[in-house]
Design an enzyme around this catalytic site. Sequence first.
Site, short mmCIF file in Angstrom:
data_model
loop_
_atom_site.label_atom_id
_atom_site.label_comp_id
_atom_site.label_asym_id
_atom_site.label_seq_id
_atom_site.Cartn_x
_atom_site.Cartn_y
_atom_site.Cartn_z
N LYS A 106 0.85 -1.19 0.00
CA LYS A 106 0.00 0.00 0.00
C LYS A 106 0.88 1.25 0.00
O LYS A 106 1.61 1.51 0.95
CB LYS A 106 -0.90 0.03 1.24
CG LYS A 106 -1.94 1.14 1.13
CD LYS A 106 -2.53 1.57 2.45
CE LYS A 106 -1.86 2.74 3.10
NZ LYS A 106 -1.90 4.01 2.36
N GLU A 136 10.55 1.78 9.94
CA GLU A 136 11.45 2.91 9.67
C GLU A 136 10.65 4.17 9.95
O GLU A 136 9.73 4.50 9.19
CB GLU A 136 11.92 2.89 8.22
CG GLU A 136 12.67 1.64 7.82
CD GLU A 136 13.98 1.49 8.57
OE1 GLU A 136 14.54 2.52 9.01
OE2 GLU A 136 14.42 0.35 8.76
N CYS A 174 13.41 11.95 5.49
CA CYS A 174 13.60 11.57 6.90
C CYS A 174 15.04 11.78 7.34
O CYS A 174 15.33 11.84 8.53
CB CYS A 174 13.19 10.12 7.09
SG CYS A 174 14.00 9.02 5.94
N GLU A 226 9.35 16.28 15.16
CA GLU A 226 9.66 16.27 13.73
C GLU A 226 8.74 17.23 12.98
O GLU A 226 7.52 17.11 13.05
CB GLU A 226 9.47 14.85 13.19
CG GLU A 226 9.97 14.69 11.78
CD GLU A 226 9.73 13.30 11.21
OE1 GLU A 226 8.67 12.72 11.50
OE2 GLU A 226 10.59 12.81 10.47
P1 NDP Z 1 2.41 8.14 7.98
O1 NDP Z 1 2.86 7.38 9.17
O2 NDP Z 1 1.26 9.06 8.13
O3 NDP Z 1 2.03 7.17 6.78
C1 NDP Z 1 2.92 6.19 6.27
C2 NDP Z 1 2.09 5.12 5.57
O4 NDP Z 1 1.31 4.43 6.52
C3 NDP Z 1 1.11 5.68 4.55
O5 NDP Z 1 0.96 4.76 3.49
C4 NDP Z 1 -0.15 5.78 5.36
O6 NDP Z 1 -1.30 5.85 4.57
C5 NDP Z 1 -0.07 4.50 6.18
N1 NDP Z 1 -0.85 4.49 7.40
C6 NDP Z 1 -1.32 5.53 8.12
N2 NDP Z 1 -2.02 5.08 9.20
C7 NDP Z 1 -1.95 3.73 9.17
C8 NDP Z 1 -2.45 2.69 10.01
N3 NDP Z 1 -3.17 2.96 11.13
N4 NDP Z 1 -2.19 1.41 9.69
C9 NDP Z 1 -1.46 1.12 8.59
N5 NDP Z 1 -0.98 2.05 7.74
C10 NDP Z 1 -1.21 3.35 8.03
O7 NDP Z 1 3.70 8.90 7.43
P2 NDP Z 1 3.77 9.94 6.26
O8 NDP Z 1 3.23 9.33 5.01
O9 NDP Z 1 3.20 11.23 6.76
O10 NDP Z 1 5.35 10.08 6.05
C11 NDP Z 1 6.14 10.94 6.77
C12 NDP Z 1 6.83 10.22 7.89
O11 NDP Z 1 7.60 9.16 7.37
C13 NDP Z 1 7.82 11.11 8.63
O12 NDP Z 1 7.67 10.90 10.01
C14 NDP Z 1 9.17 10.62 8.16
O13 NDP Z 1 10.22 10.82 9.07
C15 NDP Z 1 8.90 9.16 7.98
N6 NDP Z 1 9.89 8.58 7.10
C16 NDP Z 1 10.83 7.74 7.63
C17 NDP Z 1 11.82 7.21 6.83
C18 NDP Z 1 12.83 6.25 7.39
O14 NDP Z 1 13.50 5.60 6.59
N7 NDP Z 1 12.97 6.14 8.68
C19 NDP Z 1 11.91 7.54 5.41
C20 NDP Z 1 10.87 8.43 4.96
C21 NDP Z 1 9.89 8.92 5.78
P3 NDP Z 1 -1.92 7.30 4.22
O15 NDP Z 1 -0.88 8.11 3.58
O16 NDP Z 1 -3.00 6.94 3.31
O17 NDP Z 1 -2.39 7.87 5.53
#
Ligand code: NDP
Length: 480
Positions: A173, A248, A282, A384
Amino acid sequence: MFRIKNFIDGEFQEVNSGDYIPNIDPSRGKPYGEIPDSNNVDIQNAVEAAKRAFPFWSGLKGHERFHYLLSLAEGIERRMDEFVNAESKDNGKPISLARAVDIPRAISNFQFYASAALQYSSESHHTEGLGINYTLRRPLGVVACISPWNLPLYLFSWKIAPALAAGNTVVAKPSEITPMTAYLLSEVAKEVDFPSGVLNIVHGTGSRTGDALVRNEGVKAISFTGGTQTGKRIIEVAGTQFKKLSLELGGKNPNIIFADCDFDKMLSTTLRSSFANQGQICLCGSRILIEDSLYDRFKDAFVEKVKLMTVSDPSKEETKMGAVVSEQHMEKILRYIDLAKREGGTIICGGSRVNLGGELENGFFIQPTVIEGLDQLCRTNQEEIFGPVVTIDRFANEAEAIEKANATPYGLASTVWTENLSRAHRVAESIEAGIVWVNCWLERDLRTPFGGVKSSGLGREGGFEAMQFFTEPKNVCIKY
Ligand code: NDP
């Protein structure tokens, strides 16, 4: 309006609920397409398809999976321009960045893990006086890959490729905010006759589609990249089902600059590590820590360069800074800039939304922003922000630099600038982070372990770490 579809069992399928959500172009602030908001039934169908495909896919030889994965890489390469345009439009990132980084890296991810399918091997231990132990590493079954919006195809493929290489079948997803390149990947899978059910791509919101995927009992492991709060929710649900988890999560990375650094190299890289992808990586260094004796020189030179960075239309080749990903995210970043002021910070550059006028007048653009005068323990420096916002702060000596660097709940990445080799090693060892870059930033060798400590995550991706995550070891002991 273009409506994307789920890709389940090798076919494009309508969403069960009939519900669609708008896909917004962040540089125009307007919808340009629709995305299915998939529910339990879509997820169950995808998991069932992946289960059916598992015996075939896990039974292939490494070199057969190698060819299939390479065909995905080649399929993306053939449609390079389309992928590049889609990534830039969906995310708001400069088209030059999508062309130089995002899409080439997605291709490399499939190439790299295609070759891992050939090279992966397991361990053997000779036990003196007894016999041998060897480790069988078997794929897990159906695994879930959930990725965020900031590096959409880059991170999506970084999970899917090792999962497939290790012999698992996948239900993936992408973020609902940036689904287009994942959809194009499903078109590529169709074009290259990727075996049905091996890779299923289901679109929708995190709270509905993501949650249904995490809860599904047919899913054996979850590889997730996203925010720390979402990571916690996934642990709560999946932890009690004993699913394997690779998480991550977020970061609040320090960029530590010693007075003996190569100033010019540090300055140009610090501009990138602060504002690349509008600060939505990130790994960006959002807390810049500068040694006292260099502080004023750094501040003047940095602010002068930041003021020259113009925010503009991401679809233009010359653009270096585009839009942030969504209105909601823009509002969050602006709230943090307000908070920084209330916490006593001084905005020395930027700080506002930008209106580019014309058809971009509703776009989500923010000036690159530099803030000074904040304590490391205030919320602006602890939480963040994930946007084009950095704080600058000074330190007196190495010990204070390390103390400030480690003073957050996060521990993803860090950067150290010094020409003193011994200090570089000492500081690298003392920083609480999964990744330390010395005199560089974002140099990535795909063989290296990638991930964070503390609230930045659980487990490592990259190289054989990912192959180990996506397999279950079994020890076989044979007595002489
Ligand atoms: P989110 O945690 O909001 O979303 C990440 C993914 O999880 C999306 O596909 C989202 O869907 C999905 N999701 C949201 N809620 C749920 C749930 N309850 N159960 C399962 N899946 C869910 O992160 P963001 O998309 O806002 O991304 C930004 C974040 O990602 C930042 O905190 C950044 O630091 C982190 N990040 C970390 C990296 C690493 O390597 N450590 C690399 C890149 C980013 P939807 O978008 O549809 O809500």
